[in-house]
Design a protein around this motif. Structure first.
Motif, PDB file in Angstrom:
ATOM      1  N   VAL A   1       0.731  -0.676  -0.224  1.00  0.00           N
ATOM      2  CA  VAL A   1      -0.094   0.044  -0.208  1.00  0.00           C
ATOM      3  C   VAL A   1       1.000   1.406  -0.108  1.00  0.00           C
ATOM      4  CG1 VAL A   1      -1.464   1.297   1.388  1.00  0.00           C
ATOM      5  CG2 VAL A   1      -1.840  -1.436   1.109  1.00  0.00           C
ATOM      6  N   PRO A   2       0.665   2.058  -0.741  1.00  0.00           N
ATOM      7  CA  PRO A   2       1.427   3.391  -1.334  1.00  0.00           C
ATOM      8  C   PRO A   2       1.200   4.022   0.017  1.00  0.00           C
ATOM      9  CG  PRO A   2       0.687   2.854  -3.486  1.00  0.00           C
ATOM     10  CD  PRO A   2      -0.199   1.734  -2.274  1.00  0.00           C
ATOM     11  N   GLN A   3       1.705   5.579   0.299  1.00  0.00           N
ATOM     12  CA  GLN A   3       1.344   6.965   1.015  1.00  0.00           C
ATOM     13  C   GLN A   3       0.774   7.131   0.767  1.00  0.00           C
ATOM     14  OE1 GLN A   3       5.361   8.275   1.570  1.00  0.00           O
ATOM     15  NE2 GLN A   3       5.907   6.889   3.606  1.00  0.00           N
ATOM     16  N   GLY A   4       0.425   7.273  -0.669  1.00  0.00           N
ATOM     17  CA  GLY A   4      -0.645   8.364  -1.356  1.00  0.00           C
ATOM     18  C   GLY A   4      -1.816   7.792  -1.514  1.00  0.00           C
ATOM     19  N   LEU A   5      -2.174   8.656  -1.547  1.00  0.00           N
ATOM     20  CA  LEU A   5      -3.657   8.178  -1.811  1.00  0.00           C
ATOM     21  C   LEU A   5      -4.756   9.428  -2.939  1.00  0.00           C
ATOM     22  CD1 LEU A   5      -6.954   6.901  -0.730  1.00  0.00           C
ATOM     23  CD2 LEU A   5      -7.609   9.437   0.107  1.00  0.00           C
ATOM     24  N   LEU A   6      -5.314   8.066  -4.215  1.00  0.00           N
ATOM     25  CA  LEU A   6      -5.644   8.540  -5.003  1.00  0.00           C
ATOM     26  C   LEU A   6      -7.298   8.458  -5.022  1.00  0.00           C
ATOM     27  CD1 LEU A   6      -5.206   9.909  -8.346  1.00  0.00           C
ATOM     28  CD2 LEU A   6      -4.998   7.525  -9.174  1.00  0.00           C
ATOM     29  N   VAL A   7      -8.369   9.428  -5.405  1.00  0.00           N
ATOM     30  CA  VAL A   7      -9.648   9.763  -4.834  1.00  0.00           C
ATOM     31  C   VAL A   7     -10.030   9.792  -6.352  1.00  0.00           C
ATOM     32  CG1 VAL A   7     -11.521  10.217  -3.106  1.00  0.00           C
ATOM     33  CG2 VAL A   7     -10.047  10.017  -2.542  1.00  0.00           C
ATOM     34  N   VAL A   8     -11.229   8.702  -7.042  1.00  0.00           N
ATOM     35  CA  VAL A   8     -11.067   9.030  -8.627  1.00  0.00           C
ATOM     36  C   VAL A   8     -12.976   9.548  -8.593  1.00  0.00           C
ATOM     37  CG1 VAL A   8     -10.991   8.103 -10.590  1.00  0.00           C
ATOM     38  CG2 VAL A   8      -9.418   7.385  -8.805  1.00  0.00           C
ATOM     39  N   ASN A   9     -13.566   9.819  -9.556  1.00  0.00           N
ATOM     40  CA  ASN A   9     -14.656  10.183  -9.370  1.00  0.00           C
ATOM     41  C   ASN A   9     -15.253  10.349 -11.033  1.00  0.00           C
ATOM     42  OD1 ASN A   9     -17.552  11.298  -7.907  1.00  0.00           O
ATOM     43  ND2 ASN A   9     -17.049  12.493  -9.175  1.00  0.00           N
ATOM     44  N   ASP A  10     -16.199   9.695 -10.547  1.00  0.00           N
ATOM     45  CA  ASP A  10     -16.863  10.343 -12.580  1.00  0.00           C
ATOM     46  C   ASP A  10     -18.604  10.375 -11.842  1.00  0.00           C
ATOM     47  OD1 ASP A  10     -16.177  10.698 -15.308  1.00  0.00           O
ATOM     48  OD2 ASP A  10     -18.431  10.028 -15.670  1.00  0.00           O
ATOM     49  N   ASP A  11     -19.658  11.154 -12.703  1.00  0.00           N
ATOM     50  CA  ASP A  11     -21.110  10.972 -12.299  1.00  0.00           C
ATOM     51  C   ASP A  11     -21.628   9.240 -13.028  1.00  0.00           C
ATOM     52  OD1 ASP A  11     -21.003  12.190 -15.061  1.00  0.00           O
ATOM     53  OD2 ASP A  11     -22.715  13.467 -13.452  1.00  0.00           O
TER      54      ASP A  11
ATOM     55  N   SER B   1      -3.008  -0.592  -7.635  1.00  0.00           N
ATOM     56  CA  SER B   1      -3.973  -0.026  -7.427  1.00  0.00           C
ATOM     57  C   SER B   1      -4.625   0.309  -6.082  1.00  0.00           C
ATOM     58  CB  SER B   1      -5.512  -0.585  -8.524  1.00  0.00           C
ATOM     59  OG  SER B   1      -5.711  -1.137  -8.416  1.00  0.00           O
ATOM     60  N   SER B   2      -3.732  -0.719  -5.071  1.00  0.00           N
ATOM     61  CA  SER B   2      -4.274  -0.265  -3.823  1.00  0.00           C
ATOM     62  C   SER B   2      -4.915   0.859  -3.330  1.00  0.00           C
ATOM     63  CB  SER B   2      -2.839  -0.783  -2.733  1.00  0.00           C
ATOM     64  OG  SER B   2      -1.847  -0.504  -2.693  1.00  0.00           O
ATOM     65  N   HIS B   3      -3.542   2.072  -3.434  1.00  0.00           N
ATOM     66  CA  HIS B   3      -4.637   3.490  -2.573  1.00  0.00           C
ATOM     67  C   HIS B   3      -5.251   4.595  -3.592  1.00  0.00           C
ATOM     68  CE1 HIS B   3      -1.896   4.824  -5.965  1.00  0.00           C
ATOM     69  NE2 HIS B   3      -1.573   5.271  -5.664  1.00  0.00           N
ATOM     70  N   LEU B   4      -6.633   3.187  -3.908  1.00  0.00           N
ATOM     71  CA  LEU B   4      -7.919   3.969  -5.155  1.00  0.00           C
ATOM     72  C   LEU B   4      -8.847   3.732  -4.749  1.00  0.00           C
ATOM     73  CD1 LEU B   4      -7.864   5.191  -8.276  1.00  0.00           C
ATOM     74  CD2 LEU B   4      -7.771   3.050  -8.977  1.00  0.00           C
TER      75      LEU B   4
END
Ligand SMILES: C[S@@+](CC[C@H](N)C(=O)[O-])C[C@H]1O[C@@H](n2cnc3c(N)ncnc32)[C@H](O)[C@@H]1O
Length: 453
Positions: free
Chosen positions: A240-250, A268-271
């Motif tokens: 698990v990487p340190q960062g976080l990627l929050v991804v959105n689409d409607d 993609s563990s931090h997605l």
């Protein structure tokens, strides 16, 4: 407002559906529960070849002159006309006429743009097939070497190796072997097909692996995959990487396709995927210190607003797209784009960086939206120059097209009277003052805008 703990995605562990107010948040963690894009929309109707994405299919159609779903409307008209079917011929002539009218409307609106003749010429030219090699894939260099042995692969114009490992196929690369190899390389995760222009927003963000990043309009995830590659330079699968990627689409359907693509990524563990309106992107809270009440609001180091747009920049790649373009869309999009940018700036950390991008050339969707945000946020935000990149100065004057496009008119703010206001209201919503150039150039600093074309 909606508070939630950042959930880390672990493949195969179920699907969370969270509801907050009118916003649906879906954190999807098991792809088996999600329907994916239909095979039909990825299959060439002429040679029955299946492609792993619709983009690949379009490329195949373009390069080999086969017709698919996109060209079907026109093709059925052409076929009917050849076979003497009167109704089909009429249908074809009508759609051909509508396309020509739209094209004329487009030309008349943009004719005052600097270098418009050059732009028009460029619109007629071939868009090279571009791809990135995936840095985490052990097969990447092998796949590239194999492609280079079979055909000419070069750096796309404007992007040298200092930007990313981006490559373009030579125009004449239509040999069947090359496409088979490309498909295999893409399926193995060694390369990702992505247009050179589409890679630029992520490059400008200068993301670091530890960053918290929000991608507000993400599907079908081309830039999300690029972000994952930047954020996971040497991370092993499962770590698990340190960062976080929050991804959105409607759009749930597009989210499903995008999810499938990101799920195949090596890490993609931090997605975290959300499916909701980016204008109401939820406020996330950090509960890692155990506090439920008074938890810290999460602000993002980087925000990508790759907003929905009228998309005339894409007409070069798919000329059949004229049927789905209308000048009214640039006006309609202005509202949603402005609201998404506003939300993006609200969730940005101090000293953070946001990139706003569209596939449209319209100043109403670009300069006007950014100028309005600069005006609203005042000294809290500033534009960052992109000097090292090939760019054009942003426009400081423009007109707003009448949405019916009768007589191909467009207006400056001073020229708009009540009758025109009503026309806009009837055709897509009230006219926003922010669609016009800001009165005080100092306020909008619009003259300093850097626009990359
Ligand atoms: C230009 S595309 C994004 C392309 C994507 N960033 C990529 O690189 O693959 C715009 C996306 O915005 C989504 N969209 C439209 N309106 C939205 C809204 N109000 N909130 C969130 N997403 C929206 C569309 O479904 C579409 O997928």
């Amino acid at each position: 407002m909606f508070a939630m703990m950042p959930l880390l995605q672990r493949p195969g562990s179920g699907l969370d559906v969270i509801r907050g107010g009118c916003l649906k948040l879906q954190v999807c963690r098991n792809l088996n529960q999600i329907s994916t894009a239909s095979l039909d929309s990825r299959t060439c109707m002429t040679c029955r070849r299946e492609f792993s994405s619709r983009n690949q299919l379009m490329r195949h159609l373009q390069s080999l002159g086969h017709y698919g779903e996109q060209g079907e409307e026109n093709l059925s008209g052409i076929k009917a006309a050849e076979e003497g079917d009167g109704a089909g011929k009429e249908k074809h002539e009508q759609s051909d006429f509508a396309n020509r009218v739209r094209r004329k409307a487009w030309e008349l609106y943009y004719q005052d743009l600097p270098k418009f003749e050059q732009i028009k010429e460029l619109m007629q030219t071939f868009v090279p097939y571009c791809f990135r090699t995936v840095p985490t894939s052990p097969l990447a260099s092998l796949a590239l070497a194999k492609l280079q042995a079979e055909t000419v692969v070069k750096r796309p114009v404007g992007l040298d190796e200092s930007y990313c490992d981006c490559w373009a196929l030579a125009e004449n690369a239509s040999e069947e072997g090359v496409w088979t190899h490309l498909q295999a390389a893409q399926e193995s995760g060694a390369i990702q097909r992505q247009e050179a222009a589409s890679m630029v927003p992520v490059m400008l963000l200068k993301v670091q692996p530890h960053h918290f990043v929000a991608d507000l309009c993400a599907a079908p995830a081309s830039k999300t995959l690029q972000l994952l590659d930047v954020m996971n330079p040497g991370v092993r699968t499962g770590e698990v990487p340190q960062g976080l990627l929050v991804v959105n689409d409607d759009n749930w359907g597009r989210c499903a396709t995008a999810l499938r693509r990101t799920h195949q990524h090596a890490n993609s563990s931090h997605l975290m995927w959300l499916c909701g309106d980016a204008r109401e992107f939820p406020t996330l809270h950090d509960h890692s210190d155990g506090r439920v009440r008074g938890a810290r609001k999460i602000r993002f180091d980087r925000v990508l607003c790759d907003v929905p747009c009228s998309g005339d920049g894409r007409l070069r790649r798919s000329p059949s797209g004229w049927t789905s373009w209308h000048p009214r869309y640039m006006l309609q999009m202005h509202y949603v784009q402005s609201a998404i940018l506003k939300r993006g700036l609200t969730i940005l950390k101090p000293q953070g960086c946001l990139v706003y991008s569209t596939c449209s050339m319209s100043p109403i969707e670009n300069e006007a939206v950014v100028a309005a945000a600069l005006e609203k946020f005042g000294c809290q935000v500033r534009l960052v120059a992109v000097e090292q990149w090939s760019h054009a100065q942003g426009l400081s004057t423009w007109k707003v097209p009448a949405p019916d496009f009768q007589n191909f008119r467009s207006f400056s703010k001073e020229e708009v009277d009540e009758e025109h206001e009503e026309l806009w209201c009837r055709n897509g919503g009230p006219l926003a003052p922010t669609m016009f150039p800001p009165k005080d150039p100092e306020v909008g600093t619009v003259g300093q805008l850097r626009v990359m074309h």
